[in-house]
Write a protein that holds these residues in place. Sequence first.
Motif, PDB file in Angstrom:
ATOM      1  N   GLY A 111       0.785  -1.223   0.000  1.00  0.00           N
ATOM      2  CA  GLY A 111       0.000   0.000   0.000  1.00  0.00           C
ATOM      3  C   GLY A 111       0.820   1.278   0.000  1.00  0.00           C
ATOM      4  N   ARG A 112       2.138   1.163   0.070  1.00  0.00           N
ATOM      5  CA  ARG A 112       2.980   2.358   0.087  1.00  0.00           C
ATOM      6  C   ARG A 112       3.032   3.002  -1.299  1.00  0.00           C
ATOM      7  NH1 ARG A 112       7.953   0.524   2.297  1.00  0.00           N
ATOM      8  NH2 ARG A 112       7.204   1.201   4.349  1.00  0.00           N
ATOM      9  N   VAL A 113       2.886   4.294  -1.355  1.00  0.00           N
ATOM     10  CA  VAL A 113       2.987   5.035  -2.610  1.00  0.00           C
ATOM     11  C   VAL A 113       4.442   5.444  -2.821  1.00  0.00           C
ATOM     12  CG1 VAL A 113       2.286   7.092  -3.880  1.00  0.00           C
ATOM     13  CG2 VAL A 113       0.621   5.885  -2.441  1.00  0.00           C
ATOM     14  N   ILE A 114       5.055   4.927  -3.885  1.00  0.00           N
ATOM     15  CA  ILE A 114       6.435   5.263  -4.221  1.00  0.00           C
ATOM     16  C   ILE A 114       6.417   6.165  -5.445  1.00  0.00           C
ATOM     17  CG2 ILE A 114       8.729   4.354  -4.685  1.00  0.00           C
ATOM     18  CD1 ILE A 114       7.784   1.660  -3.593  1.00  0.00           C
ATOM     19  N   GLN A 115       7.018   7.330  -5.331  1.00  0.00           N
ATOM     20  CA  GLN A 115       6.949   8.324  -6.400  1.00  0.00           C
ATOM     21  C   GLN A 115       8.109   8.188  -7.385  1.00  0.00           C
ATOM     22  OE1 GLN A 115       6.087  11.495  -3.072  1.00  0.00           O
ATOM     23  NE2 GLN A 115       5.758  12.477  -5.071  1.00  0.00           N
ATOM     24  N   PRO A 116       7.860   8.597  -8.625  1.00  0.00           N
ATOM     25  CA  PRO A 116       8.950   8.615  -9.613  1.00  0.00           C
ATOM     26  C   PRO A 116       9.895   9.769  -9.336  1.00  0.00           C
ATOM     27  CG  PRO A 116       6.967   9.545 -10.567  1.00  0.00           C
ATOM     28  CD  PRO A 116       6.572   9.022  -9.209  1.00  0.00           C
ATOM     29  N   ILE A 117      11.115   9.641  -9.784  1.00  0.00           N
ATOM     30  CA  ILE A 117      12.126  10.660  -9.501  1.00  0.00           C
ATOM     31  C   ILE A 117      11.782  11.996 -10.156  1.00  0.00           C
ATOM     32  CG2 ILE A 117      13.647  10.132 -11.466  1.00  0.00           C
ATOM     33  CD1 ILE A 117      16.003  10.424  -9.422  1.00  0.00           C
ATOM     34  N   GLU A 118      10.982  11.947 -11.201  1.00  0.00           N
ATOM     35  CA  GLU A 118      10.597  13.191 -11.885  1.00  0.00           C
ATOM     36  C   GLU A 118       9.760  14.116 -11.004  1.00  0.00           C
ATOM     37  OE1 GLU A 118      11.619  10.152 -14.877  1.00  0.00           O
ATOM     38  OE2 GLU A 118      10.238  10.153 -13.161  1.00  0.00           O
ATOM     39  N   ASP A 119       9.212  13.600  -9.909  1.00  0.00           N
ATOM     40  CA  ASP A 119       8.406  14.434  -9.010  1.00  0.00           C
ATOM     41  C   ASP A 119       9.259  15.337  -8.137  1.00  0.00           C
ATOM     42  OD1 ASP A 119       6.154  13.230  -9.991  1.00  0.00           O
ATOM     43  OD2 ASP A 119       5.655  12.110  -8.161  1.00  0.00           O
ATOM     44  N   PHE A 120      10.585  15.190  -8.187  1.00  0.00           N
ATOM     45  CA  PHE A 120      11.452  15.899  -7.252  1.00  0.00           C
ATOM     46  C   PHE A 120      12.424  16.809  -8.012  1.00  0.00           C
ATOM     47  CE2 PHE A 120       9.954  12.020  -5.368  1.00  0.00           C
ATOM     48  CZ  PHE A 120       9.558  12.426  -4.097  1.00  0.00           C
ATOM     49  N   PRO A 121      12.848  17.915  -7.376  1.00  0.00           N
ATOM     50  CA  PRO A 121      13.635  18.949  -8.075  1.00  0.00           C
ATOM     51  C   PRO A 121      15.124  18.648  -8.134  1.00  0.00           C
ATOM     52  CG  PRO A 121      13.215  19.677  -5.839  1.00  0.00           C
ATOM     53  CD  PRO A 121      12.517  18.343  -5.991  1.00  0.00           C
ATOM     54  N   TRP A 122      15.477  17.441  -8.609  1.00  0.00           N
ATOM     55  CA  TRP A 122      16.871  17.062  -8.675  1.00  0.00           C
ATOM     56  C   TRP A 122      17.216  16.508 -10.062  1.00  0.00           C
ATOM     57  CZ3 TRP A 122      19.718  18.247  -4.419  1.00  0.00           C
ATOM     58  CH2 TRP A 122      19.045  18.383  -3.194  1.00  0.00           C
ATOM     59  N   THR A 123      18.395  16.831 -10.532  1.00  0.00           N
ATOM     60  CA  THR A 123      18.952  16.196 -11.721  1.00  0.00           C
ATOM     61  C   THR A 123      20.060  15.262 -11.248  1.00  0.00           C
ATOM     62  OG1 THR A 123      18.472  18.116 -13.108  1.00  0.00           O
ATOM     63  CG2 THR A 123      20.124  16.561 -13.919  1.00  0.00           C
ATOM     64  N   CYS A 124      19.861  13.964 -11.465  1.00  0.00           N
ATOM     65  CA  CYS A 124      20.738  12.968 -10.856  1.00  0.00           C
ATOM     66  C   CYS A 124      21.543  12.213 -11.908  1.00  0.00           C
ATOM     67  CB  CYS A 124      19.913  11.982 -10.032  1.00  0.00           C
ATOM     68  SG  CYS A 124      19.009  12.766  -8.663  1.00  0.00           S
ATOM     69  N   THR A 125      22.824  12.019 -11.616  1.00  0.00           N
ATOM     70  CA  THR A 125      23.733  11.353 -12.538  1.00  0.00           C
ATOM     71  C   THR A 125      24.474  10.232 -11.816  1.00  0.00           C
ATOM     72  OG1 THR A 125      24.079  13.438 -13.726  1.00  0.00           O
ATOM     73  CG2 THR A 125      25.674  11.679 -14.121  1.00  0.00           C
ATOM     74  N   ARG A 126      24.515   9.076 -12.437  1.00  0.00           N
ATOM     75  CA  ARG A 126      25.287   7.969 -11.881  1.00  0.00           C
ATOM     76  C   ARG A 126      26.766   8.140 -12.219  1.00  0.00           C
ATOM     77  NH1 ARG A 126      21.495   2.671 -13.376  1.00  0.00           N
ATOM     78  NH2 ARG A 126      19.807   3.139 -11.876  1.00  0.00           N
ATOM     79  N   VAL A 127      27.605   7.869 -11.244  1.00  0.00           N
ATOM     80  CA  VAL A 127      29.054   7.910 -11.450  1.00  0.00           C
ATOM     81  C   VAL A 127      29.570   6.501 -11.161  1.00  0.00           C
ATOM     82  CG1 VAL A 127      31.232   8.976 -10.789  1.00  0.00           C
ATOM     83  CG2 VAL A 127      29.109  10.311 -10.691  1.00  0.00           C
ATOM     84  N   GLN A 128      30.068   5.843 -12.220  1.00  0.00           N
ATOM     85  CA  GLN A 128      30.430   4.432 -12.106  1.00  0.00           C
ATOM     86  C   GLN A 128      31.921   4.240 -12.332  1.00  0.00           C
ATOM     87  OE1 GLN A 128      27.578   1.933 -13.920  1.00  0.00           O
ATOM     88  NE2 GLN A 128      28.531   0.025 -13.257  1.00  0.00           N
TER      89      GLN A 128
END
Length: 405
Positions: free
Chosen positions: A38-55
């Motif tokens: 029943g937990r609502v998990i939001q997509p990352i687009e709902d938040f004011p961040w630009t995120c980049t993976r560093v591998q």
Amino acid sequence: MAGILGPRALFWASIVLAIGVIYRTYIHNIIFLTIGVGRVIQPIEDFPWTCTRVQHSLLEGCEDLWLDEQDRKLYAACNSLDSRKGWSPGGDRYNISARSRTDHIAVIDVDQPGSDGLYGLRQLKIGGYHEDLDLHGFDVRNIDGRLRFWLINHRPPVDPVTGKFLDAPAVGANSTVEIFDLDPTLETLEHVETVISDAIITPNGVAVEEDGLGFVITNDHDTKTGTFRGLEIFSGGGSLAYCRFDTGKCHIAADKVFSMANGIAHDKNGRYYVAHSVTGLITVHELINDELVLIESINTGYPIDNLSLDIDGNLIAAAFPDSIAFVKSTMDPYNVVAPATILSINEIANQLKKLGKNVKVSKLVEDRDAKSLPSSTVAVHDVKGHKLFLAGIFSPFITICEQRN
């Protein structure tokens, strides 16, 4: 009441009551908190961040992070994923032969991404310590102008006479806290002291007082191994050990009401914040007469891992919105990334003064579809740089998020 209900009715009333207590105490938590039904998990687009993976291989399996606000560097305790999958005592993984013996502290320059996007990535050298490091949580303090590191080290158990490895699944890890000073010119950690104590049972997180003398470690279980250790997810377990750098001694300072004590943070007011992974609670403790006294508890509603405090006094928690997916990611970390949630309790010290346990817990960022964030076990908020740094003990990358205007 017995005369009104009768013995049979009393028996069944007791059974119903017991079932209710079991449901509320154990089953309800498993269904709605751990599994997250029943937990609502939001997509990352709902938040004011630009995120980049560093591998990069140096940024695999980073369980904990620490940000040097002054010199603008991020430090990470990392190791190869194959090693983490085999030797991770906190997760009941005791394959000594799987250890890569490549645990290290990685460092990046947070304001200088460089042309390759690796932020000047390198690893610190180790001086004056001739054993292997098997890293987990850590903390850092500036002591007399030099950074001092407190590193949890899950050494494998060794027979003191023969020098041969013991049966790790039977006896557990021989965990210590290793203290190092950083020589910034040579970027070398110089060994200062090894803290060994019976109170250091199953260390997970460590938090150091401002003067660098006292520090607290969380034991995430009551015992190193054992038949009933796995049942602590239901019954609770864990403790806090208080240690002193000046004496090298530790003692158990709190051992009640813990439910897999995990991440820990210490503020300038002398309070310790402790994450309970199973129940999603954050408990608040103060040191009184060498005991860590519980003064408040906060319900986050999520299973949580590491905690950190930013320079504005906001408490940041890495949470697991889908625990089943997280477990899958630990089994196949190169191919499976779990959804992640980062929670914030803004100005937690001020909120506790005004509201007590009724503080506001908010989402800082969430990634329902696992597009950008790692299977996160730690998050650090860079207030000055408007960034978030996220990593995971079973993640092949870290993620850097920049706040959008």
